[in-house]
Design an enzyme around this catalytic site. Structure first.
Site, short mmCIF file in Angstrom:
data_model
loop_
_atom_site.label_atom_id
_atom_site.label_comp_id
_atom_site.label_asym_id
_atom_site.label_seq_id
_atom_site.Cartn_x
_atom_site.Cartn_y
_atom_site.Cartn_z
N GLY A 18 -3.21 17.24 3.16
CA GLY A 18 -4.02 16.21 3.86
C GLY A 18 -4.35 15.01 2.75
O GLY A 18 -4.00 15.28 1.61
N HIS A 41 19.06 3.67 33.67
CA HIS A 41 19.78 4.92 33.87
C HIS A 41 21.22 4.54 33.17
O HIS A 41 21.60 3.82 33.21
CB HIS A 41 20.04 5.32 35.19
CG HIS A 41 20.96 6.61 35.27
ND1 HIS A 41 20.40 8.11 35.01
CD2 HIS A 41 22.28 6.74 35.45
CE1 HIS A 41 21.37 8.96 35.02
NE2 HIS A 41 22.51 7.98 35.61
N GLY A 79 0.73 -1.28 0.13
CA GLY A 79 -0.06 -0.17 0.16
C GLY A 79 0.60 1.25 -0.14
O GLY A 79 1.93 1.26 -0.16
N ASP A 90 -7.27 3.88 6.49
CA ASP A 90 -7.83 5.14 6.08
C ASP A 90 -9.12 5.53 5.40
O ASP A 90 -9.45 6.72 5.47
CB ASP A 90 -6.45 5.56 5.14
CG ASP A 90 -5.34 5.99 5.70
OD1 ASP A 90 -5.15 5.61 6.67
OD2 ASP A 90 -4.24 6.51 4.82
N THR A 113 -9.04 0.16 1.24
CA THR A 113 -8.70 0.81 0.02
C THR A 113 -7.82 2.09 0.18
O THR A 113 -7.04 2.72 -0.73
CB THR A 113 -9.80 1.43 -1.11
OG1 THR A 113 -10.72 1.85 -0.60
CG2 THR A 113 -10.33 -0.17 -1.71
N GLU A 151 7.97 16.41 7.47
CA GLU A 151 8.86 15.36 7.46
C GLU A 151 9.56 15.63 6.07
O GLU A 151 11.00 15.74 5.96
CB GLU A 151 8.25 14.15 7.55
CG GLU A 151 7.65 13.72 8.91
CD GLU A 151 7.33 12.03 8.76
OE1 GLU A 151 6.94 11.63 10.10
OE2 GLU A 151 7.03 11.59 7.89
N VAL A 199 -2.20 29.37 -0.15
CA VAL A 199 -1.72 29.40 -1.62
C VAL A 199 -3.17 29.50 -2.42
O VAL A 199 -3.88 28.56 -2.47
CB VAL A 199 -0.76 28.17 -2.11
CG1 VAL A 199 -0.43 28.35 -3.75
CG2 VAL A 199 0.41 28.48 -1.30
#
Ligand code: FAD
Ligand code: NAI
Length: 467
Positions: free
Chosen positions: A273, A446, A43, A314, A142, A188, A238
């Site tokens: 997005g 630690h 995918g 998604d 999908t 990113e 934009v």
């Protein structure tokens, strides 16, 4: 085995949701097929998402560390030169190994890969490359694709105005990359190209970066990226773009409207997005439709309004993240097999793989206020963490949000070099219903960055040791 159908389960899409669902269904003894139209499995995530972006983030960080003074801090002298072709080849190798790995797992688990685009003919029948295939249960996985921006036409082949797929495959370092959208992809991939030498300008519609994350983390992120040299045009949008030779001219105005200004770039990345993929599925033939956001609605068990059709990843509501899709893939297969598959959607971590990394799980302090919750907040700076100090990577902090009465942890937000790994501990703690005190009284090795989470949990009661 279903007697009247070709398969017990047919899964449409072989991304992290679909391929995981297919493997689990086969493991549970169901005769399983997975339809994928792409030439390789895995995918968006494996082919053009998580994996190639993380490969380039890693390669570009090594280059940046050698060039930006980090090596010099440790007395190491280096004058790095960049072979971009080699870096891209290494990324492609990683992608090939992982997508090939899924093909191996399909064979090992006896999952049939049906190659081609799937479209419904009815609730039990799908047409794949002209062939009718029937199944008792069908899972729609999908995924999603890039949301287009009117007036700014993406042309990945032209390599001037690109989406994330194009930005993962540029053949030169941009002179000036304008990123439209200050979300996860923008930061990113903007980081990748800035580290490799591009001037980067982020144009973001809102007044802050990274919508959905905790306010303190968003403020800190803005400072960090500015310090790294990314220019920010917050509260701007934009409205158009034109390409002439090697120059893209963008028209930009304030989000609230106003006079237009122009900005020239050598390359533009559109990252505003993603939207669910349902085009060409002929959902109506199966009796299905989408909601106002284009998503397929499901119930708690991932079942759509048609009882034998399920949805995950998604394409259904929720965060568009690979690990969310994977967990839903396991759960849906278990539900189809008659078991009880559950995903706790209150504990889905999100990570931005920049340097420093930014990670969170659960609710933000703003959400706590909106919901009228009475919370206590503990914060601990990485500056006071001994390992971060030793490594000279002291940017950021850990923030723990706990219920004021019960002390139960409701959210954890981290900005730190290793935030993406540190957040896993917070997820386990929250999944087990831990209190801040539970984390504070758990022994942490630690010196580790993870001790900062322990101290932030101590800070919830006002008693960290090293601050
Ligand atoms: P997808 O991975 O989109 O897979 C769906 C598949 O279905 C596709 O291969 C598609 O070809 C196929 N398909 C669609 N329709 C049909 C049809 N009708 N017939 C046959 N096949 C069809 N998430 C993270 O958690 N971590 C990250 O680091 C991360 N990085 C990302 C970086 C980038 C640049 C991008 C773009 C995304 C990133 N994501 C990341 C998001 C992540 O890739 C998605 O959340 C995840 O891939 C969703 O999985 P999915 O199975 O729902 O869909
Ligand atoms: P996003 O939703 O993270 O960010 C989009 C940004 O664009 C927002 O800040 C939004 O305010 C802004 N925006 C919207 N319209 C705009 C406009 N016209 N002009 C300027 N700014 C505008 O979406 P992004 O970055 O495209 O990523 C898509 C999805 O992919 C995300 O949901 C994310 O979950 C997933 N992803 C996850 C990654 C990870 O987990 N590390 C990495 C990359 C993607």
């Amino acid at each position: 085995m279903a007697e009247n159908y070709d398969y017990d389960v047919l899964i449409i899409g072989a991304g992290p949701g679909g391929y995981v669902a297919a493997i689990r269904a086969a493991q549970l003894g169901l005769k399983t097929a997975c339809v994928e139209s792409r030439a390789t499995l895995g995918g968006t995530c494996l082919n053009v998402g998580c994996i190639p972006s993380k490969a380039l983030l890693h390669g570009s960080e090594l280059f940046d560390e050698a060039s930006n003074g980090h090596f010099a801090t440790w007395g190491i002298t280096a004058t790095p030169t960049l072979d971009l072709g080699k870096m891209m080849a290494e990324k492609t190798k990683a992608v090939g190994e992982l997508t090939g790995g899924i093909e191996f797992l399909f064979k090992k688990n006896k999952v049939t890969w049906l190659k081609g685009h799937a479209a419904f003919e009815d609730a039990h029948t799908v047409n794949v490359a002209g062939e009718k295939v029937t199944a008792k249960d069908i899972v729609i996985a999908t995924g999603s694709s890039v949301t287009p921006l009117p007036g700014v036409t993406v042309d990945n082949a032209g390599k001037r105005i690109v989406d994330s797929t194009g930005a993962l495959d540029l053949d030169e370092v941009p002179e000036h990359l304008v990123v439209i959208g200050g979300g996860v992809i923008g930061l990113e991939l903007g980081s990748v190209w800035r580290r490799l030498g591009a001037k980067v300008t982020v144009v973001e519609f809102l007044d802050q970066l990274l919508p959905g994350m905790d306010g303190d983390v968003r403020k800190e992120a803005q400072k960090v990226f500015k310090k790294q040299g990314m220019a920010m045009m917050l509260g701007h949008k934009v409205t158009g773009a034109s390409v002439a030779g090697k120059t893209v001219t963008l028209t930009i105005e304030k989000s609230a409207g106003g006079d237009a200004q122009t900005l020239e770039a050598s390359h533009v990345l559109v990252a505003i997005g993603r939207r669910p993929n349902t085009d060409g599925l002929a959902l109506d033939k199966a009796g299905l439709s989408t909601n106002a956001r284009g998503q397929i609605e499901i119930d708690h068990d991932f079942r759509t309004s048609v009882p034998n059709i399920w949805g995950i990843g998604d394409v259904v509501p929720g965060p568009m993240l690979a690990h969310k899709a994977e967990d839903e893939g396991i759960a849906v297969a278990e539900n189809i097999a008659g078991l009880t598959g559950i995903v706790n959607h209150d504990v889905i971590p999100s990570v931005v793989y920049t340097a420093p990394e930014i990670a969170g799980v659960g609710i933000t302090e703003e959400q706590a206020k909106e919901r009228g919750l009475n919370v206590k907040v503990g914060k601990f700076p990485m500056m006071a963490n001994s390992r971060a100090k030793a490594n000279r990577d002291t940017e950021g902090f850990v923030k723990v949000i706990a219920d004021a009465e019960t002390d139960r942890v409701l959210g954890v937000w981290i900005i730190a070099s290793l935030a993406g790994s540190m957040i896993a501990e917070a997820c386990v703690a929250m999944e087990f219903g831990a209190t801040a005190e539970d984390i504070a009284y758990t022994c942490h090795a630690h010196p580790t960055h993870a001790e900062a989470l322990k101290e932030a949990a101590m800070a919830v009661t006002g008693k960290p040791i090293h601050m």
